[in-house]
Design a protein around this motif. Structure first.
Motif, PDB file in Angstrom:
ATOM      1  N   LEU A 212      -1.340  67.381 -12.924  1.00 28.16           N
ATOM      2  CA  LEU A 212      -2.006  67.961 -11.755  1.00 28.16           C
ATOM      3  C   LEU A 212      -3.519  67.817 -11.863  1.00 28.16           C
ATOM      4  O   LEU A 212      -4.181  67.422 -10.905  1.00 28.16           O
ATOM      5  N   ILE A 213      -4.061  68.127 -13.045  1.00 29.80           N
ATOM      6  CA  ILE A 213      -5.505  67.976 -13.255  1.00 29.80           C
ATOM      7  C   ILE A 213      -5.898  66.542 -12.937  1.00 29.80           C
ATOM      8  O   ILE A 213      -6.876  66.282 -12.245  1.00 29.80           O
ATOM      9  N   GLY A 214      -5.080  65.612 -13.467  1.00 32.06           N
ATOM     10  CA  GLY A 214      -5.351  64.201 -13.229  1.00 32.06           C
ATOM     11  C   GLY A 214      -5.361  63.874 -11.741  1.00 32.06           C
ATOM     12  O   GLY A 214      -6.234  63.152 -11.255  1.00 32.06           O
ATOM     13  N   LEU A 215      -4.391  64.448 -11.015  1.00 27.34           N
ATOM     14  CA  LEU A 215      -4.280  64.155  -9.586  1.00 27.34           C
ATOM     15  C   LEU A 215      -5.426  64.786  -8.797  1.00 27.34           C
ATOM     16  O   LEU A 215      -6.021  64.161  -7.937  1.00 27.34           O
ATOM     17  N   VAL A 216      -5.723  66.044  -9.124  1.00 29.05           N
ATOM     18  CA  VAL A 216      -6.715  66.786  -8.340  1.00 29.05           C
ATOM     19  C   VAL A 216      -8.135  66.344  -8.667  1.00 29.05           C
ATOM     20  O   VAL A 216      -8.932  66.073  -7.777  1.00 29.05           O
ATOM     21  N   PHE A 217      -8.448  66.235  -9.965  1.00 21.85           N
ATOM     22  CA  PHE A 217      -9.827  65.927 -10.336  1.00 21.85           C
ATOM     23  C   PHE A 217     -10.037  64.450 -10.632  1.00 21.85           C
ATOM     24  O   PHE A 217     -11.149  64.015 -10.882  1.00 21.85           O
ATOM     25  N   GLY A 218      -8.947  63.717 -10.639  1.00 16.78           N
ATOM     26  CA  GLY A 218      -9.063  62.276 -10.776  1.00 16.78           C
ATOM     27  C   GLY A 218      -9.619  61.788 -12.093  1.00 16.78           C
ATOM     28  O   GLY A 218     -10.208  60.727 -12.160  1.00 16.78           O
ATOM     29  N   PHE A 219      -9.472  62.566 -13.156  1.00 17.88           N
ATOM     30  CA  PHE A 219      -9.860  61.980 -14.441  1.00 17.88           C
ATOM     31  C   PHE A 219      -8.657  62.000 -15.376  1.00 17.88           C
ATOM     32  O   PHE A 219      -7.691  62.730 -15.167  1.00 17.88           O
ATOM     33  N   ALA A 220      -8.734  61.160 -16.388  1.00 10.63           N
ATOM     34  CA  ALA A 220      -7.555  60.942 -17.217  1.00 10.63           C
ATOM     35  C   ALA A 220      -7.302  62.135 -18.121  1.00 10.63           C
ATOM     36  O   ALA A 220      -7.809  62.216 -19.223  1.00 10.63           O
ATOM     37  N   ALA A 221      -6.515  63.090 -17.639  1.00  4.79           N
ATOM     38  CA  ALA A 221      -6.195  64.268 -18.445  1.00  4.79           C
ATOM     39  C   ALA A 221      -4.926  64.040 -19.243  1.00  4.79           C
ATOM     40  O   ALA A 221      -4.594  64.808 -20.122  1.00  4.79           O
ATOM     41  N   ILE A 222      -4.230  62.966 -18.914  1.00  7.15           N
ATOM     42  CA  ILE A 222      -2.972  62.703 -19.615  1.00  7.15           C
ATOM     43  C   ILE A 222      -2.752  61.200 -19.688  1.00  7.15           C
ATOM     44  O   ILE A 222      -3.169  60.454 -18.798  1.00  7.15           O
ATOM     45  N   SER A 223      -2.154  60.773 -20.773  1.00  9.35           N
ATOM     46  CA  SER A 223      -1.789  59.365 -20.906  1.00  9.35           C
ATOM     47  C   SER A 223      -0.495  59.323 -21.690  1.00  9.35           C
ATOM     48  O   SER A 223      -0.033  60.354 -22.183  1.00  9.35           O
ATOM     49  N   VAL A 224       0.060  58.146 -21.808  1.00  5.72           N
ATOM     50  CA  VAL A 224       1.302  58.024 -22.568  1.00  5.72           C
ATOM     51  C   VAL A 224       1.058  58.483 -23.996  1.00  5.72           C
ATOM     52  O   VAL A 224       1.788  59.319 -24.545  1.00  5.72           O
ATOM     53  N   LEU A 225      -0.049  57.971 -24.572  1.00  6.33           N
ATOM     54  CA  LEU A 225      -0.351  58.312 -25.963  1.00  6.33           C
ATOM     55  C   LEU A 225      -0.570  59.812 -26.120  1.00  6.33           C
ATOM     56  O   LEU A 225      -0.027  60.440 -27.026  1.00  6.33           O
ATOM     57  N   SER A 226      -1.364  60.399 -25.205  1.00  8.02           N
ATOM     58  CA  SER A 226      -1.667  61.823 -25.344  1.00  8.02           C
ATOM     59  C   SER A 226      -0.408  62.655 -25.205  1.00  8.02           C
ATOM     60  O   SER A 226      -0.218  63.625 -25.936  1.00  8.02           O
ATOM     61  N   SER A 227       0.477  62.263 -24.292  1.00  7.07           N
ATOM     62  CA  SER A 227       1.692  63.079 -24.157  1.00  7.07           C
ATOM     63  C   SER A 227       2.610  62.892 -25.359  1.00  7.07           C
ATOM     64  O   SER A 227       3.252  63.843 -25.801  1.00  7.07           O
ATOM     65  N   VAL A 228       2.621  61.687 -25.920  1.00  8.16           N
ATOM     66  CA  VAL A 228       3.445  61.476 -27.114  1.00  8.16           C
ATOM     67  C   VAL A 228       2.902  62.310 -28.277  1.00  8.16           C
ATOM     68  O   VAL A 228       3.646  63.024 -28.963  1.00  8.16           O
TER      69      VAL A 228
END
Ligand SMILES: Nc1ncnc2c1ncn2[C@@H]1O[C@H](COP(=O)(O)OP(=O)(O)OP(=O)(O)O)[C@@H](O)[C@H]1O
Ligand SMILES: [Mg+2]
Lengths: 233, 428
Positions: free
Chosen positions: B383-399
């Motif tokens: 949601l942060i990524g969608l709303v604020f448009g910065f990379a709050a999550i990535s494949v690596l970070s979620s892994v």
């Protein structure tokens, strides 16, 4: 039949703090007996009950519960035996206070693989009705009186229809009148064929049992059957 | 079914502080995700530049020539002095002063990431067109669109505006410079100065693909450009023809028809000293009619990397915070629910629960706290990524976050199991 032969129980075996809680206990309890275990504090009453209830194992000696020789089994099998053969009633009730009566009674059934989930409601209701708490099923245990709590514990002890019911000071937390009511329940269960072993330090309670075993310092110092006593007279 | 009933019953006895503890797990996982994703973006950029562009030394040189300076020709010159494996790009294929309508007399400050500020008035805008080589640079630093040489733009030339520029996406610049009225429209803008800094870009510069200029007929391809004959009589001829600036120099008493600026990076197998020596050699010798001068001072590829240290320093308190909040959650959970957990398990044991059932229930009890928190945190990051448009999550970070949360869960299960097994007789 419950049979103990040459049973020793040490706590902290071979350590500095070693306690010899039971010393060479030889004891046979037939099916359907109604036994009181008495003795002063620290004499080993609870220890004996825990061994009979498969909550603990003897350090030495032989212990046979019905068809099982328990020394041969691991903790999981002992759990199964406990689940099927034994019902427990404890002084402090051993209930989960923030759970309902229904939930508390359900636990032995939940751990019994032979009981299907569908059967739970019926079995719980029956056990509760038997203990006259059928209308309290959805009350929390913490909201019950002492007598009602002990009846809940009794309902839980019988719900799996075990042959043996073990009670450690079941009346100690109750007033005299309630204590006698609970003893009525034990008597009734015994009449229905259950083997009952009650640990108590109250001689009035012991007097209502058919056999009294007295422990002192881990040894049996008296074992008297009412019938036998009458015969002697 | 029986198991579900048991688990429900077990979880219901965990009411105390459950919201706070869950919140701390969620917060931990969110922060972890965000910081890893942010780090990842920075490190990806750094390694991208390191891999694709410059090692750590870069020089700016000008090449002068009497013949048209095609890329192949420049390659040949550099190859002849042993610089064939360098990576180069031509940052200013041509500066074209444009009359600006929207930018005129506006004061602009151009801030570099390293704190340097360029402050001044601009009456002109300079159009730089970039080559194929250059275009692969831009993608990491431009917000909005990048001019697409294969696309048909209707009536305007798409351009990218500089980071510090007063121009925004959608701004238009009209120019009569090409004889006809030409409209340049800003479609993209540098989102930071990190890459642009390489090209000493000014706020009054706009960029577009050279192909677009060629197609629009605003420029001649190098191979189509006329070869100019040197005319020593003329004192100074200054003219622009797009990619090539023609300057006549007084000192050299000749017209130098072609001059092109290049950034040249050090080939990987060359030491910085060797590289410098080659550049000096080129500078001091006229080779193939080319006079090459080193730019002074040389631009270091490290400028951008150094800024990463700031990020690294900044990220330390972040990780400290994650550590503290996470620890609070774990310890809080273990302390708050310890008694109820032990008495639950002791009662279960009394009722004939097997050891493995007790272990399973313990494990499920802990996982039921952390796994939903993990799921919620990943959702929050999305949601942060969608709303604020910065990379709050990535494949690596979620892994990584998942791995960390699972580890925490395992540790908590371990601690619980030890206490349950140790205190299993507590009830009796
Ligand atoms: N887990 C244990 N570890 C070490 N010693 C123990 C443990 N449990 C009991 N004991 C010791 O074993 C002896 C017998 O204890 P037990 O609990 O069987 O006595 P009891 O007759 O039930 O006493 P009470 O009437 O006070 O309940 C005591 O000396 C006691 O201190
Ligand atoms: Mg005791």
């Amino acid at each position: 039949m419950i049979e103990l032969a040459g049973v020793d129980k040490y706590y902290n075996y071979k350590m500095d703090t070693q306690v010899h809680a039971l010393k060479n206990i030889n004891l046979t309890i037939e099916d359907g007996e109604f036994v009181a275990v008495i003795g002063v504090s620290g004499s080993g009453k609870s220890t004996l009950l825990h061994i009979i209830g498969c909550l603990d194992t003897p350090t030495n000696g032989k212990f046979i519960l019905g068809e099982y020789e328990t020394a041969k089994y691991d903790e999981n099998t002992l759990s199964e035996i406990r689940n099927e053969e034994i019902g427990f009633v404890l002084q402090n009730f051993g209930l989960l206070p923030d759970k309902t009566v229904y939930e508390n009674i359900s636990y032995p059934l939940l751990f019994n693989p032979a009981v299907k989930y569908k059967m739970l409601r019926k079995l719980i209701k029956k056990a509760a009705d038997d203990m006259l708490i059928g209308d309290l099923l959805h009350k929390k245990v913490s909201e019950l009186s002492g007598g009602q709590k002990q009846r809940t514990a009794l309902a839980r002890a019988i719900v799996n229809r075990p042959d043996v019911i073990l009670a450690d000071e079941p009346t100690a937390a109750l007033d005299k009148k309630t204590a006698f009511e609970i003893m009525d329940v034990f008597e009734r269960l015994n009449e229905a064929g259950k083997t009952i072993i009650i640990v108590t330090h109250d001689r009035n309670i012991a007097a209502r049992c058919k056999r009294v075993i007295e422990l002192a310092d881990g040894e049996i110092v008296r074992d008297s059957k009412k019938g036998a006593a009458k015969l002697q007279q | 079914m029986k198991l579900i009933f048991l688990i429900k019953s077990l979880l219901a006895s965990r009411k105390r502080f459950i919201v706070l503890i869950s919140a701390s797990f969620v917060l931990t996982a969110v922060l972890l995700n965000v910081s890893i994703a942010m780090c990842e973006e920075y490190y990806a950029r750094m390694s991208y530049i390191e891999r694709n562009r410059y090692t750590d030394t870069m020089e700016r040189i000008y090449i002068k020539s009497y013949s048209p300076l095609t890329d192949e020709y420049v390659d040949k010159i550099l190859a002849d002095v042993g610089l064939e494996k360098n990576r180069r790009n031509s940052p200013e294929p041509g500066d074209i002063p444009l009359e600006s309508s929207s930018f005129e007399d506006k004061k602009s400050a151009y801030k570099f990431m390293d704190g340097m500020v360029y402050d001044g008035y601009f009456s002109n805008i300079y159009l730089c067109k970039y080559s194929e080589e250059y275009s692969s640079f831009i993608d990491t630093a431009v917000s909005g669109e990048i001019p697409d040489k294969d696309k048909n733009y209707d009536g305007y030339i798409p351009v990218i505006a500089g980071y510090g520029s007063g121009l925004n996406i959608g701004s238009e610049i009209k120019s009569n410079y090409y004889g006809t009225k030409t409209v340049f429209k800003v479609v993209g803008k540098y989102s930071d100065d990190s890459l642009e800094a390489y090209f000493s870009a000014q706020p009054n510069m706009i960029y577009t693909d050279e192909e677009i200029m060629y197609k629009a007929g605003l420029e001649l391809r190098p191979e189509d450009q006329p070869v100019l004959t040197p005319s020593p009589e003329k004192e100074q001829i200054v003219g622009e023809d797009g990619s090539i600036t023609i300057i006549s120099s007084d000192e050299e008493e000749e017209v130098i028809p072609y001059l092109k600026g290049y950034y040249i990076s050090r080939p990987e197998e060359m030491t910085p000293a060797e590289f410098r020596a080659r550049i000096e050699y080129l500078t001091e010798n006229e080779i193939y009619g080319a006079l090459v001068r080193a730019n002074n001072p040389p631009i270091k590829g490290r400028v951008y990397f150094e800024n990463l240290y700031i990020f690294t320093i900044m990220s330390f308190p972040m990780f400290l915070m994650i550590f503290i909040i996470g620890t609070l959650g774990v310890v809080g959970n273990l302390i708050v629910n310890a008694d109820s957990n032990i008495s639950n398990m002791a009662v279960f044991r009394l009722c004939g629960a097997k050891v493995k059932t007790i272990c399973l229930l313990t494990a499920v009890g802990e996982a039921a706290l952390t796994l939903p928190a993990l799921a919620v945190s990943l959702l929050i990051c999305l949601l942060i990524g969608l709303v604020f448009g910065f990379a709050a999550i990535s494949v690596l970070s979620s892994v990584i976050t998942t791995a960390v949360v699972l580890t925490i869960t395992l540790v908590m299960i371990g601690v619980r199991l030890v206490s349950v097994i140790k205190d299993r007789r507590k009830l009796i």
